[in-house]
Design a protein around this motif. Structure first.
Motif, PDB file in Angstrom:
ATOM      1  N   PRO A 178       0.825  -1.209   0.000  1.00 35.74           N
ATOM      2  CA  PRO A 178       0.000   0.000   0.000  1.00 35.74           C
ATOM      3  C   PRO A 178       0.859   1.259   0.000  1.00 35.74           C
ATOM      4  N   ASN A 179       0.220   2.387  -0.261  1.00 36.38           N
ATOM      5  CA  ASN A 179       0.949   3.641  -0.320  1.00 36.38           C
ATOM      6  C   ASN A 179       1.576   3.980   1.021  1.00 36.38           C
ATOM      7  N   PHE A 180       2.635   4.751   0.956  1.00 39.18           N
ATOM      8  CA  PHE A 180       3.395   5.161   2.132  1.00 39.18           C
ATOM      9  C   PHE A 180       2.526   5.999   3.066  1.00 39.18           C
ATOM     10  N   ASP A 181       2.501   5.615   4.345  1.00 36.59           N
ATOM     11  CA  ASP A 181       1.738   6.344   5.359  1.00 36.59           C
ATOM     12  C   ASP A 181       2.684   6.721   6.497  1.00 36.59           C
ATOM     13  N   PRO A 182       3.084   7.989   6.600  1.00 38.43           N
ATOM     14  CA  PRO A 182       4.052   8.377   7.634  1.00 38.43           C
ATOM     15  C   PRO A 182       3.535   8.198   9.049  1.00 38.43           C
ATOM     16  N   ASP A 183       2.225   8.071   9.211  1.00 39.94           N
ATOM     17  CA  ASP A 183       1.658   7.931  10.555  1.00 39.94           C
ATOM     18  C   ASP A 183       1.481   6.483  10.984  1.00 39.94           C
ATOM     19  N   THR A 184       1.844   5.532  10.138  1.00 44.85           N
ATOM     20  CA  THR A 184       1.768   4.110  10.488  1.00 44.85           C
ATOM     21  C   THR A 184       3.174   3.594  10.740  1.00 44.85           C
ATOM     22  N   ALA A 185       3.399   3.047  11.922  1.00 42.26           N
ATOM     23  CA  ALA A 185       4.756   2.658  12.307  1.00 42.26           C
ATOM     24  C   ALA A 185       5.266   1.482  11.481  1.00 42.26           C
ATOM     25  N   VAL A 186       4.508   0.397  11.413  1.00 44.13           N
ATOM     26  CA  VAL A 186       5.007  -0.832  10.802  1.00 44.13           C
ATOM     27  C   VAL A 186       5.057  -0.677   9.285  1.00 44.13           C
ATOM     28  N   LEU A 187       6.286  -0.633   8.754  1.00 42.39           N
ATOM     29  CA  LEU A 187       6.522  -0.556   7.308  1.00 42.39           C
ATOM     30  C   LEU A 187       5.867   0.660   6.653  1.00 42.39           C
ATOM     31  N   ASN A 188       5.457   1.643   7.473  1.00 39.06           N
ATOM     32  CA  ASN A 188       4.715   2.815   6.967  1.00 39.06           C
ATOM     33  C   ASN A 188       3.510   2.392   6.137  1.00 39.06           C
ATOM     34  N   GLY A 189       2.840   1.362   6.649  1.00 41.15           N
ATOM     35  CA  GLY A 189       1.671   0.818   5.985  1.00 41.15           C
ATOM     36  C   GLY A 189       1.968  -0.555   5.421  1.00 41.15           C
ATOM     37  N   SER A 190       1.063  -1.492   5.616  1.00 37.77           N
ATOM     38  CA  SER A 190       1.294  -2.851   5.134  1.00 37.77           C
ATOM     39  C   SER A 190      -0.031  -3.488   4.764  1.00 37.77           C
ATOM     40  N   THR A 191       0.069  -4.624   4.099  1.00 35.25           N
ATOM     41  CA  THR A 191      -1.105  -5.394   3.715  1.00 35.25           C
ATOM     42  C   THR A 191      -0.784  -6.866   3.923  1.00 35.25           C
ATOM     43  N   THR A 192      -1.638  -7.742   3.414  1.00 34.29           N
ATOM     44  CA  THR A 192      -1.421  -9.179   3.569  1.00 34.29           C
ATOM     45  C   THR A 192      -0.790  -9.755   2.306  1.00 34.29           C
ATOM     46  N   MET A 193      -0.137 -10.885   2.476  1.00 34.40           N
ATOM     47  CA  MET A 193       0.449 -11.558   1.326  1.00 34.40           C
ATOM     48  C   MET A 193      -0.646 -12.026   0.369  1.00 34.40           C
ATOM     49  N   ALA A 194      -1.789 -12.421   0.913  1.00 33.64           N
ATOM     50  CA  ALA A 194      -2.902 -12.846   0.061  1.00 33.64           C
ATOM     51  C   ALA A 194      -3.359 -11.704  -0.840  1.00 33.64           C
ATOM     52  N   THR A 195      -3.391 -10.494  -0.293  1.00 33.66           N
ATOM     53  CA  THR A 195      -3.785  -9.336  -1.098  1.00 33.66           C
ATOM     54  C   THR A 195      -2.789  -9.080  -2.218  1.00 33.66           C
ATOM     55  N   LEU A 196      -1.490  -9.174  -1.912  1.00 30.17           N
ATOM     56  CA  LEU A 196      -0.477  -8.943  -2.941  1.00 30.17           C
ATOM     57  C   LEU A 196      -0.531 -10.019  -4.020  1.00 30.17           C
ATOM     58  N   ASN A 197      -0.752 -11.263  -3.620  1.00 28.16           N
ATOM     59  CA  ASN A 197      -0.853 -12.330  -4.619  1.00 28.16           C
ATOM     60  C   ASN A 197      -2.002 -12.064  -5.589  1.00 28.16           C
ATOM     61  N   ALA A 198      -3.122 -11.603  -5.045  1.00 28.45           N
ATOM     62  CA  ALA A 198      -4.266 -11.307  -5.914  1.00 28.45           C
ATOM     63  C   ALA A 198      -4.003 -10.072  -6.764  1.00 28.45           C
ATOM     64  N   ARG A 199      -3.435  -9.045  -6.140  1.00 27.20           N
ATOM     65  CA  ARG A 199      -3.219  -7.781  -6.841  1.00 27.20           C
ATOM     66  C   ARG A 199      -2.192  -7.928  -7.962  1.00 27.20           C
TER      67      ARG A 199
END
Length: 957
Positions: A178-199
């Motif tokens: 996902p797009n960079f989010d300066p207010d999210t600590a972990v990886l500045n925003g993250s998603t699931t591997m399942a989402t990336l596989n589909a995307r």
């Protein structure tokens, strides 16, 4: 050049004029660092020395001996410096302000050495700042992309090694999802591997990208290049950046470097095949009117001698800015470091190997892609001092020796057990020693690599880490990867805001999985013989004590100082710990003395017999000064002359404390700090006990409260202490123990337990005790086991365990997946056939609005396991499912109890009366027998009275 940790450089002014912009020297915005002053320049101009000048307006045909005849390149200056040094002269190369886009790494070898009396120094000119950049300026024209008007395109040439881009000196974001989010600590925003596989099905060329993520247990990061895609999803290749395996936390990943994800301002993508650089400019930015620079080189300066016996020496690099290096994540091999959790890429913006008396000082490391400084293999008397590190992609300073120097080195794949080489200390000279890392400001490291720190130490000796301000790390801020070979001093640092993206870690972290450790490894409670053997070998590698002293450490989790697996021979003293405590796990000879612990505890975990730990003369502000997991204090350690205080509330010491004769002279009393009370003033900074403090009578001695960190004006400082709201007594059911086949079980609800057993999550049923005489022990279960599944069904909490277990027939075979000694194993057992007693928490279903669980202090005292479930609502019911031929229902009798309708297998049997003239505990109110063997339900429904109470059940087969 080596100075003591208490030699403190003075404050330095910011650069006074802008950097020049010319064809080979171009200005960029970089992180500020202290500027050189005229005074330091004058001191360097010794009459017998040689001064060499480099400038953007110079020429390599000039002599370089004055500011009027400067050289153009550092390479030409290096040739002149070698000649002067060979003649025995001190040499100072002065580099005028500007940005030097290096075409290749500047390499310094033995021919560049100075001497103690005639050192060689490279530095920025006084009052100016020379920038060494690993990238190139983008000069190609920008056009609008024909398919997307938001995207700008420049043709910069094909097959360049680019993985960083800076606009106006600020790092931009490689196209990602996902797009960079300066207010999210972990990886500045993250998603699931399942989402990336589909995307990824819509990505034309996935192999341009990579996946960054966390380790499956959140023990640092794990990262992967994308090699392709098939019908099952993305194909990945692990880069090897974690020493605890390549499994990823599939819930926290990010994909980057994929053109189709270029969709947000500040994102960019470089097509290596076509040479096109694509970018969506930051809002309000005209790319034709600002600077755009790439990041391409892995290293800017490499200082390397031929060997430990032929080192490069007596070189200083002073006052530079280092920036725009390539990330080491995806182009440099990783090397696992013994049995610590770290794997490292031996690379840095400044890389020093086989060297002595090398100084890197008063410089700025601004957004480098990997490590800032890497001190590698043989090094002696180096200093990294007075620098500013901001936004490093990996660690700011790495001090790492070679496994060639280690006797009987072990890896996770091959542990040497028992050790065959019993000679103490190192085997060769291929390791750093007498290294000074001091007076540095270190912020926001680990932007890409999540196994990172301000300072990492491995296979080294006598490393001093002092007077640094370190904050903003995804993992520890100071890490000691192994005990080899001790003698480190970690002192007078200001450390805070660490472990932001990972877990089970402390701001100061250490492992000691050294030569002795594989004898038992992560096994819990090994035999007395094993303990004695480990103790006899425990100091073979950590031959000198490691001292952690006079630091201020703020943390918002359990332990500020985490002496994890095997850490031995430590002295922890005179530290101010804010919001967290100290963990002592599985090691020998740790002295914890004269510390002030505010809102934390001392955690003893998996302690060896006679381990030599001593906990004395500390001030601990917490309701529970100690937390024990797998630790029997009776024969293991000493604790006394401590002061405990929780703002007047009761202090809870472990039940075994008095019988073990621990803390017999300790007191519970107000420490009376001169600066006030942290409960009234959470932001207070002076914790010095007043002259009449009761801590003084126990032997506590004052230590300075104004010498933490760099002391620079405007330097960042820790937040205020956060006092958690105290929960209502005995309302946290997750803490409640219950019986299981003679063992005592509960949920994995806290980070202390999670860390002690080495889990990456909180799933399972934890066995906090398994007596050797119990049925559970005889069937193969052990203390600190965590049951993760029953007959293939996963266990997440206590109910998920009992839901399956209660339905199994007595005498049937049960297969348990068990987490033991940081690894999965299988235990097969036979469910008991004799009568078994179950607590009210053992998978009972409670229906209705009036139910509440109550522990000992809230009404459960005296009941079975000192807890109950109770309701005040007529019509509420409970249902207990069991497998057997009969069962008993246990409750309390009292005048405020009433009648209960009892049903078995959904059929009403009778109405029972729980009223009594006096309260009676653990009473059998109903019993049923003679049922056919199998699964049955026993249900009770409140008919009258003020309360209906469930205490437990007995099941007969």
């Amino acid at each position: 050049m080596h100075r003591s940790s208490d030699d403190r450089p003075g404050g330095r002014a910011a650069p006074k004029r802008r950097l020049a912009t010319v064809a080979v020297l171009a200005a960029v915005t970089v992180g500020a660092a202290p500027a050189l002053t005229a005074g330091t320049a004058a001191a360097a101009h010794a009459p017998a020395g040689r001064n060499i000048y480099v400038s953007a307006t110079g020429s390599d045909r000039n002599s370089g001996d004055s500011t009027r005849r400067p050289l153009l390149t550092l390479a030409a200056a290096q040739v002149s410096a070698r000649k002067a040094s060979r003649a025995g002269h001190p040499v100072h190369v002065w580099v005028r302000g500007g940005t030097y886009h290096l075409a290749a790494t500047l390499k310094f070898g033995a021919a560049d050495s100075g001497s103690a009396s005639a050192p060689v120094t490279y530095s920025s000119y006084p009052g100016e700042r020379a920038v060494l950049s690993g990238g190139r300026r983008v000069t190609a024209a920008w056009t609008t992309d024909r398919d997307n008007s938001a995207i700008r395109v420049a043709d910069i040439g094909a097959h360049r090694k680019i993985d960083g881009l800076f606009v106006g000196g600020t790092r931009q974001v490689l196209a990602r999802y996902p797009n960079f989010d300066p207010d999210t600590a972990v990886l500045n925003g993250s998603t699931t591997m399942a989402t990336l596989n589909a995307r990824s099905a819509r990505w034309k060329n996935p192999s341009t990208g990579d996946i960054r993520g966390l380790h499956s247990s959140d023990w640092g990061g794990n990262d992967y290049t994308i090699t392709g895609r098939d019908d099952s999803g993305l194909k990945l290749k692990w880069v090897g950046d974690n020493n605890r395996g390549g499994d990823v936390d599939t819930a926290h990943v990010v994909a980057e470097g994929v053109f189709e994800e270029l969709d947000a301002p500040g994102e960019w993508f470089y097509d290596q095949d076509t040479g096109k650089l694509y970018m969506i400019p930051p809002a309000g930015t005209d790319l034709s009117k600002t600077t755009v620079d790439t990041a391409e080189l892995d290293e800017l300066v490499r200082v390397e001698g031929a060997s430990a016996s032929r080192p490069v020496h007596d070189l200083t690099f002073d006052g530079f800015t280092y920036t725009a290096t390539h990330r080491t994540l995806f182009d440099t091999p990783y090397e696992p470091l013994q049995l610590g959790d770290w794997a490292v890429a031996r690379a840095g913006a400044v890389h020093i190997k086989n060297a002595g008396n090398i100084t890197v000082s008063r410089s700025s490391f601004a957004q480098v892609g990997g490590n800032g400084v890497f001190i590698d293999g043989y090094n002696k008397d180096d200093a990294v001092t007075g620098n500013t590190f901001t936004g490093s992609g990996a660690s700011d300073v790495q001090v790492v020796g070679s496994t060639r120097a280690v006797r009987n080195p072990s890896t996770w794949a091959h542990m040497v057990d028992p050790p065959t080489d019993l000679t103490p200390g190192p085997r060769t000279d291929d390791y750093p020693r007498d290294i000074d890392v001091s007076d540095n400001s270190m912020a926001d490291m680990g932007r890409f690599e999540k196994q990172s720190a301000g300072v990492n130490i491995s296979m080294s000796s006598r490393v001093t880490v002092a007077h640094n301000t370190i904050h903003g790390s995804p993992r520890s801020c100071v890490n000691v990867n192994d005990g080899t070979w001790g003698g480190h001093r970690i002192q007078y640092n200001d450390i805070f805001d660490c472990v932001k993206e990972t877990s089970d870690h402390g701001p100061v972290n250490a492992w000691g999985r050294d030569r002795y450790w594989p004898i038992a490894g992560p096994s819990i409670n090994p035999s007395a013989e094993s303990d004695a053997l480990q103790k006899s070998y425990s100091l073979l590698d950590v031959v000198r004590p490691i001292t952690i002293s006079n630091n201020r450490i703020w943390h918002n989790s359990e332990w500020a100082i985490d002496l994890d697996d095997g850490s031995s021979n430590y002295v922890v003293k005179n530290n101010l710990l804010l919001g967290a405590g100290i963990k002592l796990r599985d090691g020998f000879k740790r002295t914890v003395t004269n510390n002030i612990v505010v809102g934390g505890s001392v955690y003893e975990q998996i302690s060896h017999r006679d381990n030599g730990d001593a906990i004395t003369r500390n001030i601990v502000l917490a309701d529970s000064p100690y937390s024990l997991t797998g630790s029997d204090p009776a024969a293991k350690y000493a604790a006394d002359n401590n002061l405990f205080w929780d703002d007047g509330r009761p202090i809870a010491l472990p039940g075994v404390w008095s019988t073990s004769h621990l803390d017999t002279h300790s007191v519970t009393a107000d420490p009376r700090f001169a600066g006030g009370s942290p409960w009234d003033s959470p932001g207070m900074t002076d914790y010095t006990p007043a002259a009449d403090s009761p801590a003084k009578a126990l032997g506590f001695t004052d230590f300075p409260m104004n010498r933490f960190g760099t002391g620079r004006p405007g330097e960042a400082t820790p937040p205020a202490v956060g006092w958690p709201a105290a929960p209502d007594p005995d309302t946290v059911i997750e803490t409640q123990p219950e019986p299981l086949m003679g063992a005592t079980a509960r949920q994995v609800y806290d980070k202390a337990t999670q860390s002690a057993v080495g889990l990456g999550d909180f799933n399972g049923l934890y066995l906090q005790s398994v007596p050797a005489t119990s049925y559970a022990y005889g069937q193969g279960l052990r203390p600190l086991d965590v049951i993760r599944s029953v007959n293939g069904t996963g266990v997440t909490d206590r109910d998920s365990f009992w839901t399956v277990y209660n339905r199994l027939a007595p005498g049937s075979t049960v297969t348990l997946s068990v987490w033991r000694a940081q690894a999965a194993t299988t235990v097969g057992l036979v469910k008991p056939t004799d009568p078994q007693q179950y607590n009210n928490t053992a998978g009972v279903t409670y229906t209705g609005s009036g139910w509440g669980w109550r522990g000992a202090k809230a009404g459960g005292q005296g009941s079975y396991q000192n807890d109950i479930d109770a309701t005040t609502a007529t019509g509420d019911s409970f249902t207990f499912t069991f497998n057997g031929t009969g069962a008993d229902f246990l409750t309390e009798l009292n005048a405020d109890e009433g009648t209960i309708d009892i049903a078995v297998d959904g059929v009403h049997r009778e109405t029972v009366d729980a009223t009594s003239g006096s309260r009676q505990y653990q009473q059998k109110l109903y019993s049923v027998s003679g049922l056919p063997a199998g699964v049955h339900t026993l249900t009770g429904t409140m008919k009258s009275g003020q309360y209906m109470i469930v205490d437990g059940f007995t099941v007969r087969s």
